[in-house]
Design a protein around this motif. Structure first.
Motif, short mmCIF file in Angstrom:
data_model
loop_
_atom_site.label_atom_id
_atom_site.label_comp_id
_atom_site.label_asym_id
_atom_site.label_seq_id
_atom_site.Cartn_x
_atom_site.Cartn_y
_atom_site.Cartn_z
N UNK A 22 -20.98 -42.92 2.51
CA UNK A 22 -22.12 -42.19 2.80
C UNK A 22 -21.33 -41.13 3.61
N UNK A 23 -21.79 -39.84 3.78
CA UNK A 23 -21.06 -38.74 4.52
C UNK A 23 -20.90 -39.29 6.05
N UNK A 24 -21.88 -39.87 6.75
CA UNK A 24 -22.03 -40.27 8.02
C UNK A 24 -20.84 -41.32 8.44
N UNK A 25 -20.22 -42.10 7.38
CA UNK A 25 -19.32 -43.04 7.81
C UNK A 25 -17.73 -42.73 7.35
N UNK A 26 -17.70 -41.68 6.61
CA UNK A 26 -16.28 -41.20 6.11
C UNK A 26 -15.40 -40.91 7.16
N UNK A 27 -14.19 -41.46 7.09
CA UNK A 27 -13.31 -41.33 8.13
C UNK A 27 -13.28 -42.42 9.06
N UNK A 28 -14.43 -43.07 9.18
CA UNK A 28 -14.61 -44.39 10.08
C UNK A 28 -14.71 -45.87 9.63
N UNK A 29 -15.41 -45.84 8.20
CA UNK A 29 -15.27 -47.25 7.77
C UNK A 29 -14.42 -47.16 6.49
N UNK A 30 -14.02 -48.52 6.25
CA UNK A 30 -13.09 -48.73 5.03
C UNK A 30 -13.67 -49.88 4.40
N UNK A 31 -14.09 -49.81 2.91
CA UNK A 31 -14.55 -51.12 2.44
C UNK A 31 -13.20 -51.48 1.52
N UNK A 32 -13.17 -52.75 1.27
CA UNK A 32 -12.01 -53.56 0.70
C UNK A 32 -12.59 -54.62 0.17
N UNK A 33 -11.61 -55.16 -1.08
CA UNK A 33 -12.20 -56.54 -1.46
C UNK A 33 -10.66 -57.34 -1.91
N UNK A 34 -10.91 -58.50 -1.67
CA UNK A 34 -9.93 -59.57 -2.13
C UNK A 34 -10.33 -60.30 -3.24
N UNK A 35 -10.12 -60.13 -4.45
CA UNK A 35 -10.73 -60.73 -5.65
C UNK A 35 -9.98 -62.32 -5.75
N UNK A 36 -9.18 -62.75 -5.07
CA UNK A 36 -8.44 -64.00 -5.19
C UNK A 36 -9.35 -64.94 -4.02
N UNK A 37 -9.93 -64.10 -3.04
CA UNK A 37 -10.88 -64.74 -2.09
C UNK A 37 -12.35 -64.51 -2.36
#
Length: 115
Positions: free
Chosen positions: A60-75
């Motif tokens: 969402x625009x309000x968090x761009x550049x500040x938040x990062x989503x990531x995933x670890x499919x092994x965990x």
């Protein structure tokens, strides 16, 4: 299907937090994941999404550049790194997925940004 979030807490403006969501009961790597938040008196808001392979993300625009989503499919884990936090980021944050047309939510974790 079970989603369990952790990592919330109280942080000062400008600070950082890292949220985690551990998934179980389904083939994690086959489904996109999302983070939502809901502030008091406000509607639930989509914060970020990540594809099943982790190769595309949206914010969402309000968090761009500040938040990062990531995933670890092994965990079987999806995370949300939140930097430069603002008081308006205060909310309950929940992870969500849709498995075979059914929506599943975690219990949520409280994030409070205050001095």
């Amino acid at each position: 299907v079970q989603l369990v979030e952790s990592g919330g807490g109280l942080v000062q403006p400008g600070g950082s937090l890292r949220l985690s969501c551990v998934a179980s009961g389904f083939t994690f790597s086959s489904y996109a994941m999302s983070w939502y938040r809901q502030a008091p008196g406000k509607e639930r808001e989509l914060v970020a999404t990540i594809t099943r392979a982790g190769d595309r993300t949206n914010y969402t625009d309000s968090v761009k550049g500040r938040f990062t989503i990531a995933r670890d499919n092994a965990r079987n884990t999806v995370s949300l790194q939140m930097n430069s936090l603002k008081p308006e980021d205060t909310a309950v944050y929940s992870c969500r997925t849709t498995v075979r047309f059914r929506i599943y939510w975690g219990q949520g974790t409280q994030v409070t940004v205050s001095s």
